[in-house]
Scaffold this motif. Structure first.
Motif, mmCIF file in Angstrom:
data_model
loop_
_atom_site.group_PDB
_atom_site.id
_atom_site.type_symbol
_atom_site.label_atom_id
_atom_site.label_comp_id
_atom_site.label_asym_id
_atom_site.label_seq_id
_atom_site.Cartn_x
_atom_site.Cartn_y
_atom_site.Cartn_z
ATOM 1 N N LEU A 581 0.813 -1.208 0.000
ATOM 2 C CA LEU A 581 0.000 0.000 0.000
ATOM 3 C C LEU A 581 0.852 1.265 0.000
ATOM 4 O O LEU A 581 0.428 2.311 -0.501
ATOM 5 N N TYR A 582 2.064 1.166 0.562
ATOM 6 C CA TYR A 582 2.954 2.328 0.580
ATOM 7 C C TYR A 582 3.579 2.573 -0.786
ATOM 8 O O TYR A 582 3.716 3.715 -1.231
ATOM 9 N N LEU A 583 3.946 1.474 -1.464
ATOM 10 C CA LEU A 583 4.654 1.601 -2.740
ATOM 11 C C LEU A 583 3.716 1.681 -3.939
ATOM 12 O O LEU A 583 4.041 2.324 -4.941
ATOM 13 N N ILE A 584 2.574 0.999 -3.840
ATOM 14 C CA ILE A 584 1.686 0.892 -5.003
ATOM 15 C C ILE A 584 0.371 1.586 -4.666
ATOM 16 O O ILE A 584 -0.198 1.351 -3.598
ATOM 17 N N PRO A 585 -0.146 2.419 -5.537
ATOM 18 C CA PRO A 585 -1.445 3.054 -5.270
ATOM 19 C C PRO A 585 -2.556 2.015 -5.120
ATOM 20 O O PRO A 585 -2.519 0.946 -5.744
ATOM 21 N N LEU A 586 -3.527 2.365 -4.292
ATOM 22 C CA LEU A 586 -4.630 1.437 -4.011
ATOM 23 C C LEU A 586 -5.395 1.071 -5.276
ATOM 24 O O LEU A 586 -5.880 -0.047 -5.431
ATOM 25 N N ARG A 587 -5.472 1.997 -6.223
ATOM 26 C CA ARG A 587 -6.204 1.760 -7.456
ATOM 27 C C ARG A 587 -5.644 0.544 -8.200
ATOM 28 O O ARG A 587 -6.377 -0.313 -8.685
ATOM 29 N N TYR A 588 -4.292 0.446 -8.243
ATOM 30 C CA TYR A 588 -3.658 -0.664 -8.965
ATOM 31 C C TYR A 588 -3.847 -1.992 -8.228
ATOM 32 O O TYR A 588 -4.014 -3.046 -8.850
ATOM 33 N N LEU A 589 -3.815 -1.930 -6.911
ATOM 34 C CA LEU A 589 -4.002 -3.169 -6.144
ATOM 35 C C LEU A 589 -5.417 -3.708 -6.322
ATOM 36 O O LEU A 589 -5.616 -4.924 -6.476
ATOM 37 N N VAL A 590 -6.415 -2.814 -6.297
ATOM 38 C CA VAL A 590 -7.792 -3.260 -6.497
ATOM 39 C C VAL A 590 -7.972 -3.803 -7.908
ATOM 40 O O VAL A 590 -8.658 -4.807 -8.129
ATOM 41 N N LEU A 591 -7.324 -3.162 -8.900
ATOM 42 C CA LEU A 591 -7.394 -3.671 -10.267
ATOM 43 C C LEU A 591 -6.781 -5.057 -10.367
ATOM 44 O O LEU A 591 -7.332 -5.960 -11.021
ATOM 45 N N ALA A 592 -5.645 -5.246 -9.705
ATOM 46 C CA ALA A 592 -4.998 -6.557 -9.733
ATOM 47 C C ALA A 592 -5.869 -7.617 -9.082
ATOM 48 O O ALA A 592 -5.995 -8.745 -9.593
ATOM 49 N N TRP A 593 -6.482 -7.252 -7.959
ATOM 50 C CA TRP A 593 -7.384 -8.216 -7.294
ATOM 51 C C TRP A 593 -8.574 -8.557 -8.187
ATOM 52 O O TRP A 593 -8.961 -9.713 -8.326
ATOM 53 N N GLY A 594 -9.162 -7.539 -8.849
ATOM 54 C CA GLY A 594 -10.314 -7.785 -9.710
ATOM 55 C C GLY A 594 -9.957 -8.610 -10.925
ATOM 56 O O GLY A 594 -10.698 -9.522 -11.314
ATOM 57 N N VAL A 595 -8.827 -8.312 -11.543
ATOM 58 C CA VAL A 595 -8.407 -9.099 -12.707
ATOM 59 C C VAL A 595 -8.171 -10.545 -12.307
ATOM 60 O O VAL A 595 -8.535 -11.493 -13.034
ATOM 61 N N ASN A 596 -7.567 -10.745 -11.138
ATOM 62 C CA ASN A 596 -7.340 -12.110 -10.661
ATOM 63 C C ASN A 596 -8.661 -12.851 -10.440
ATOM 64 O O ASN A 596 -8.808 -14.016 -10.820
ATOM 65 N N LYS A 597 -9.646 -12.170 -9.845
ATOM 66 C CA LYS A 597 -10.937 -12.816 -9.583
ATOM 67 C C LYS A 597 -11.668 -13.133 -10.885
ATOM 68 O O LYS A 597 -12.280 -14.199 -11.024
#
Length: 649
Positions: A581-597
């Motif tokens: 969360l410190y290095l990567i914006p939350l937007r990208y993490l949520v996108l990665a989680w959604g793409v994975n799902k």
């Protein structure tokens, strides 16, 4: 009173509307001596004690009687007198010749006297103001329990009105309103009680004379209790109440154009900041009822209506021996909360016991259509099903929208007189089903979202994936309330409230049918069958409570290092999440989680879906499991070789 020139007198004592003592009858005596003594326990010294001397009537003899008219609310008012000629006639003899009673005025004309009496009776129901009481706290109270503490609560009494504080703490912080029926205000009686496992104990008491307080002003009072047992801190405000009224249909307030304009001006948007508690008024026209239930053995009823708006209560007169009564009365209430519900209950008057219930309707003020004369079908006491009869009402509600909005976000007023809840298997089952339905709705939404991840419909999954990517990539914080606005607007235009009403009615009808079927079956069921039926409900509730409590305890045990491995694992996962969360914006993490799902099912069609967080918590033991897994300490003085073998005999 008898032909022989004698009487058989006896005396009745009435207190608070009920008979508390009746003397013996002295036969054939005009100078009776009873020489009887009784002791009465009274709740209030302000209640008058009525003494009635009753005489037996002799058949076929006309007796002149003079009755002085009095009203306990207006003892100094001269209401005139009634002069009657009373004749007792056996039922089998002709009644038409003897039915007339000679009634004539003594001080005023009968017509004007009856009007004044009706007016005074009407005014006796109306309150002249409101006393708002904020119970803040108690100071320096005397401890009543062995541990040096107390469980105090406070009772207030103003005439027939009573209120009891909800919390068992000297920091009450409760606000409530009582009605002022007297011009002077009256005396507010306050008692402090200690709640204990045994019988209730009176702590102390005090009184407040409301006539000493100025109106339209908030008074900060510190009332000392008797015998220096502490003091109570109150905020008391006396305000006038002008909108409450009872009238005939011929003098309806809102039908007068001038008065209606004045009321509309009073609650216009320009007056939004004046007297915020005065939200509006409601006018109720009680016309008539049809097809009521017969409550008397004669096949008739003596119906009257009780109108309740939270703690405001007004009554119509009684129409005797009629199943289709006409009241034609207009009632006006102050509206302090536009979300209140108007309850109109029809009772059958009974002189010997409490009134019998005939039917009831509950009408939310926001659902009222002004000026519409409507027939309301009466319901049972629980408002869950219909009963016999129809009530005709016409309701008008005028309120200030800004005041109503401001009152919406403050605590709602609760009814002071509510029935104590009773243990009911049907009610428990109904509440359990309600919770179950709410959970099933959430599960259905979750299933729908999961179906998008499972690619059950390629078109729906592609659309959901594109929508997810666009929303997450362009997401800003203001979109959260905007999304809720769009949801409400969508439901306003495309979701039919009628379908919801039909589904709810069908649901409760189904439950009522199940209850009726259960009641019929219960006649043939034995005690064990009923016990098993109750047991099923409690097992379901028990399982649900166990699951909720287990997850709460598992979260606690993760933090408490009950299983160090799992706590270290949680620390590792949280550290990784912190770095990401410190290095990567939350937007990208949520996108990665959604793409994975979304792509998981495409990458491995036979993969079993799971929730990592719930899977982790399932490994953490609950408090019950921790106790079950705990080792018992062995007794060093008792070894297996030294244990006493059981006696074969």
């Amino acid at each position: 009173m008898m032909r022989s020139g004698s009487s058989d007198p006896y005396v009745k004592f009435k207190l608070g509307g009920r008979e508390v003592f009746r003397s013996k009858t002295i036969h054939k005596n005009l100078n009776p001596v009873w020489d009887e003594k009784t002791t009465l326990v009274v709740d209030s010294l302000s209640e008058p004690l009525y003494v009635k001397l009753l005489l037996f009537l002799c058949p076929h003899r006309t007796i002149p009687v003079t009755l002085i008219l009095k009203d306990p609310h207006y003892p100094d008012q001269d209401l005139g007198a009634l002069e009657l000629s009373i004749t007792l006639t056996p039922k089998q003899s002709p009644l038409e010749e003897r039915r007339d009673s000679m009634v004539r005025r003594k001080h005023q004309d009968v017509f004007h006297s009856s009007i004044r009496l009706s007016e005074l009776h009407r005014k006796s129901q109306l309150w002249r103001g409101i006393v708002s009481i904020a119970l803040i706290e108690g100071r320096n109270l005397i401890p009543m329990d062995p541990n040096g503490l107390s469980d105090p609560y406070v009772k207030f009494r103003l005439g027939p009105q009573k209120y009891r504080s909800k919390t068992l703490s000297p920091q009450w912080r409760e606000q409530f309103d009582l009605h002022l029926y007297e011009e002077t205000g009256g005396v507010l009686e306050i008692t402090v009680w200690d709640r204990d496992t045994g019988p209730l104990r009176l702590f102390c008491s005090c009184q407040l004379d409301l006539s000493t307080l100025s109106k339209e002003q908030t008074h900060h009072l510190e009332l000392p209790l008797e015998e220096s047992r502490g003091l109570l801190v109150l905020l008391v405000t006396l305000t006038a109440s002008a909108a409450v009224s009872i009238a005939d249909l011929s003098v309806t307030p809102l039908d007068d154009p001038q008065e209606r304009c004045d009321i509309l001006r009073r609650y216009s948007l320009m007056k939004s900041m004046s007297n915020v508690k005065d939200v509006g008024i409601v006018q109720v026209k009680v016309m008539r009822a049809e097809g009521l239930m017969a409550a008397d053995v004669t096949g008739k009823s003596d119906p009257f209506c009780v109108l309740e708006l939270v703690n405001d209560r007004l009554l119509t007169h009684t129409v005797y021996k009629n199943l289709n009564p006409e009241w034609n009365k207009v009632f006006t209430f102050n509206v302090k909360d536009v979300h209140s519900v108007l309850e109109v209950t029809v009772f059958d008057e009974d002189r010997d016991r409490s009134a019998d219930f005939l039917g009831k309707v509950a009408i939310p003020l926001l659902s009222v259509r002004n000026g519409e004369r409507k027939a309301y079908g009466l319901k049972n006491k629980e408002l869950s099903g219909p009963t016999k009869g129809v009530l005709y009402l016409e309701i008008d509600v005028i309120y200030n929208t800004v005041k109503a909005a401001l009152r919406t976000v403050v605590p709602a007023e609760h009814k002071y007189m509510e029935e104590e809840p009773k243990v009911s298997k049907q009610l428990l089952q109904q509440n359990f089903n309600r919770v179950k339905r709410c959970i099933m709705v959430l599960i259905s939404y979750g299933t729908y979202i999961n179906s998008c991840f499972e690619w059950e419909s390629a078109q729906r999954s592609i659309f959901s994936f594109v929508l997810f990517v666009v929303v997450v990539w362009n997401f800003e914080l203001y979109m959260l309330p905007l999304g809720l606005v769009l949801l409400l607007v969508w439901n306003y235009f495309f979701s039919s409230g009628r379908d919801t009403d039909v589904s709810m009615e069908a649901m409760f009808e189904c439950e009522d049918e199940d209850e009726d079927k259960e009641d019929k079956d219960s006649e043939h069921k034995g005690f064990m069958d009923k016990l098993y039926a109750i047991q099923d409900v409690f097992i379901s509730v028990q399982s649900a409570l166990d699951e909720v409590a287990s997850y709460g305890e598992r979260i606690k045990n993760t933090v408490n290092w009950t299983v160090p491995f799992l706590s270290w694992l949680a620390i590792t996962a949280l550290c990784v999440a912190t770095v990401l969360l410190y290095l990567i914006p939350l937007r990208y993490l949520v996108l990665a989680w959604g793409v994975n799902k979304f792509t998981k099912k495409l990458r491995d069609p036979y993969m079993i879906d799971n929730n990592e967080l719930l899977d982790f918590l399932s490994r953490v033991p609950s408090d019950v499991q921790v106790m079950q897994y705990r080792e018992l300490k062995a007794d060093p003085g008792q070894s297996p070789n030294k244990r006493r073998r059981p006696n074969p005999s």
